[in-house]
Each structure stands twice: as structure tokens, then as C-alpha cells.
Write an enzyme that holds these catalytic residues in place. Structure first.
Site, short mmCIF file in Angstrom:
data_model
loop_
_atom_site.label_atom_id
_atom_site.label_comp_id
_atom_site.label_asym_id
_atom_site.label_seq_id
_atom_site.Cartn_x
_atom_site.Cartn_y
_atom_site.Cartn_z
CB SER A 1 -0.99 -0.03 1.32
OG SER A 1 -1.92 0.84 1.01
CG ASP B 1 -7.28 -2.39 -3.59
OD1 ASP B 1 -7.71 -1.11 -3.10
OD2 ASP B 1 -5.92 -2.49 -3.42
CG HIS C 1 -5.87 -2.05 0.13
ND1 HIS C 1 -5.18 -1.63 -0.93
CD2 HIS C 1 -5.51 -1.33 1.31
CE1 HIS C 1 -4.13 -0.87 -0.61
NE2 HIS C 1 -4.47 -0.63 0.96
#
Length: 306
Positions: A150, A244, A274
Site C-alpha cells: 500500500s 480494491d 486491499h
């Protein structure tokens, strides 16, 4: 409110339970509640990296292979995370690759907006490369690689671009469901606007804490998709989550890497959201995906010219 999805892995769905802490714009206090500290183990120790932006804590996970050190940047939307929050993920990278991992506690927004975290990432890689022989207890200076999920993936790839062509240039990148600064019009932003897990609204809120000037979103130090130097990157292992809002960022980036002549090993997990790596110990689908990604990264480090 974050929602479930018919393709969502049922075990991960049960683990999500209530909306993820990133699902709606939460308070910083709730975001920064510390995770459970890791159990003491002889293979890890904490120390300090002396960087231009100030001293930063790092955690070193020693492993037997001494040809490369992996610099790990945790996720957390640029506003949360520390050496404990993703300790298990950093350990998995170390265990599967058999390489030493150095996890970096970089500065967080909003107290330290862009480019503070980016500057820490670049400085931390240089520090690890310079200190690597001492960290491993060997004479020769090892190579460095970078990894993160991320927001951490954003720092990893942008620091790698900044350092390409220098002695500190990473020889491999592991990027899990990365934040890459893709346009808001990407289809996955709408398709998964309400989750599961991360929502588009939460993503926007997190980025607003980090990028205080609208022009920052077009800064190449945040948006590697704008870089004209993608061909300079070492091989990339890229993992996208199929459920996501950032799914299409990973797809677009993989295409851009290939168009530049770069080497990319691409995965996309159609049933996972995610941040699924955190569920690896409890959800078989998440565990298999994370391990496959780490094994691919190990193969890259074993043969970076492959």
C-alpha cells in the site's frame, strides 16, 4: 459504509467482520492505536537509522542469506503504522526469502506531510546500503532491495526511482496493492467505492492528510506513473487485490513497466481486498497469495538478471 462483495473470500469476509478501520474517515487516534507488540525473538533487534530528516527507529530481522538486505516500508495510508503494526508481514518476507529485512519507522502525516515519508525512504535505503556490512557482520557491502504494501509500496518504488543509477539502487522491488497516484477515473475506484475493506472515500481522506498541496498529486515523487525513468527500475514483483479501489493502479503500472522494457512479475488475487496480507495467518487464500508473492520475490533476488 464498507460492504461485502459476492466474490470476497468467505474467510476473509468473516475476518473483516465490521468495516475495516480504513473504511470510513476515522480519527487519527483510532488509526494510531498500536498493534500487538511482537513476541521477543532472537532473530530481530531494534536500532536507530540516522537520516537527514532526523533519527528513525528501524527493526532488523537477521536471516542466513547475506547477499542482499531488504528494506521494508509498512503500509497505513501514510498516517499510521510503526515497527509493530506489520511485524508479521516483515517476518514473512524475511523467512520466505531467507534475507535480512530492515523495517523502517518513517515519519507520518499529518504532522509530517509529503515529502517527509519519501525523504525518509530514500535516506533509509542509503543508510542500509552504507551500513549493510555491519548489519550482516560481513566484510563486503551487500545489495539492497525494497518491499512494502500500500503506502509502503509507494515509498519503495519512488525511492527506487530516485536512487536508480547510484550504488544504493535496489536490485528488486516487492509491491503489494500499491498506492501509485493513478487517476480518480479508474474503474476500480467506482466499482469498489464502498469496499470491501478500503473505500474510495477513506483513500481520499488518507491522501489528503499526506498531500496537503493539490499539486503534490502530480509530483513524480508521489506518482511513479508520471516517471519517464521506469526503465531504470530493477525487476518488480507486483501484487494487486481484485476487490480494491487501487486494483487498476496496479494494472496500469504493470502495463507501463512492460512498455518501458522493464521486468515485472504480476499477480492479481480476484477474491481478496486491499490489505489482505494481514489475514495471512488465519485465511488460507490470503496466506497462499502472500507466500506466492514472497517466493516470486525470492526468485528475483536469487537471479536479478533472470
Amino acid at each position: 459504509m464498507a460492504t461485502q462483495h459476492p466474490r470476497l473470500d468467505p474467510v476473509v469476509g468473516r475476518l473483516l467482520g465490521t468495516p475495516d478501520p480504513q473504511a470510513e474517515a476515522p480519527s487519527l487516534a483510532s488509526l494510531r492505536s498500536r498493534g500487538t507488540p511482537p513476541s521477543p525473538r532472537d532473530d530481530a533487534y531494534d536500532t536507530i537509522a540516522r537520516l537527514e530528516g532526523g533519527d528513525r527507529p528501524v527493526r532488523v530481522y537477521r536471516r542466513r542469506r547475506d547477499d542482499c538486505i531488504i528494506v521494508w516500508f509498512h503500509g497505513g495510508g501514510f498516517v499510521k503504522g510503526d515497527l509493530d503494526s506489520q511485524d508479521g508481514q516483515a517476518r514473512m518476507v524475511a523467512d520466505v526469502t531467507s534475507r535480512t529485512v530492515v523495517s523502517v519507522d518513517y515519519r507520518l502525516a499529518p504532522e509530517h506531510p509529503f515529502p517527509a515519508a519519501y525523504d525518509d525512504a530514500v535516506g533509509a535505503i542509503r543508510w542500509v546500503q552504507a551500513q549493510g556490512a555491519g548489519l550482516l557482520g560481513r566484510a563486503a557491502t551487500p545489495r539492497v532491495a525494497v518491499a512494502g504494501p500500500s503506502a509502503g509500496a509507494n515509498l519503495a518504488v519512488n525511492a527506487a526511482l530516485a536512487l536508480s543509477g547510484t550504488p544504493s539502487a535496489p536490485v528488486g522491488l516487492l509491491l503489494a496493492y500499491p498506492v501509485l497516484g493513478g487517476p480518480a477515473e479508474l474503474p476500480s475506484r467506482r466499482e469498489f467505492a464502498h469496499g470491501p475493506g478500503l473505500t474510495t472515500g477513506a483513500l481520499d481522506w488518507l491522501l489528503e492528510q499526506y498531500l496537503t498541496d493539490p499539486a503534490d498529486r502530480r509530483d513524480v515523487r508521489f506518482t511513479p506513473l508520471l516517471s519517464d525513468r521506469l526503465s531504470s527500475l530493477a525487476p518488480v514483483v507486483l501484487l494487486g487485490a481484485g476487490l480494491d479501489p487501487l486494483r487498476d493502479d496496479a494494472r496500469v503500472f504493470a502495463d507501463a513497466l512492460r512498455a518501458s522494457g522493464g521486468r515485472v512479475v504480476q499477480f492479481e488475487e480476484p477474491t481478496l481486498p486491499h490489505g489482505f496480507w494481514k489475514f495471512a495467518p488465519s485465511a488460507p487464500a490470503a496466506g497462499r497469495a502472500a507466500r506466492a508473492m514472497c517466493l516470486a520475490f525470492r526468485a528475483v533476488l536469487d537471479d536479478p538478471e533472470g
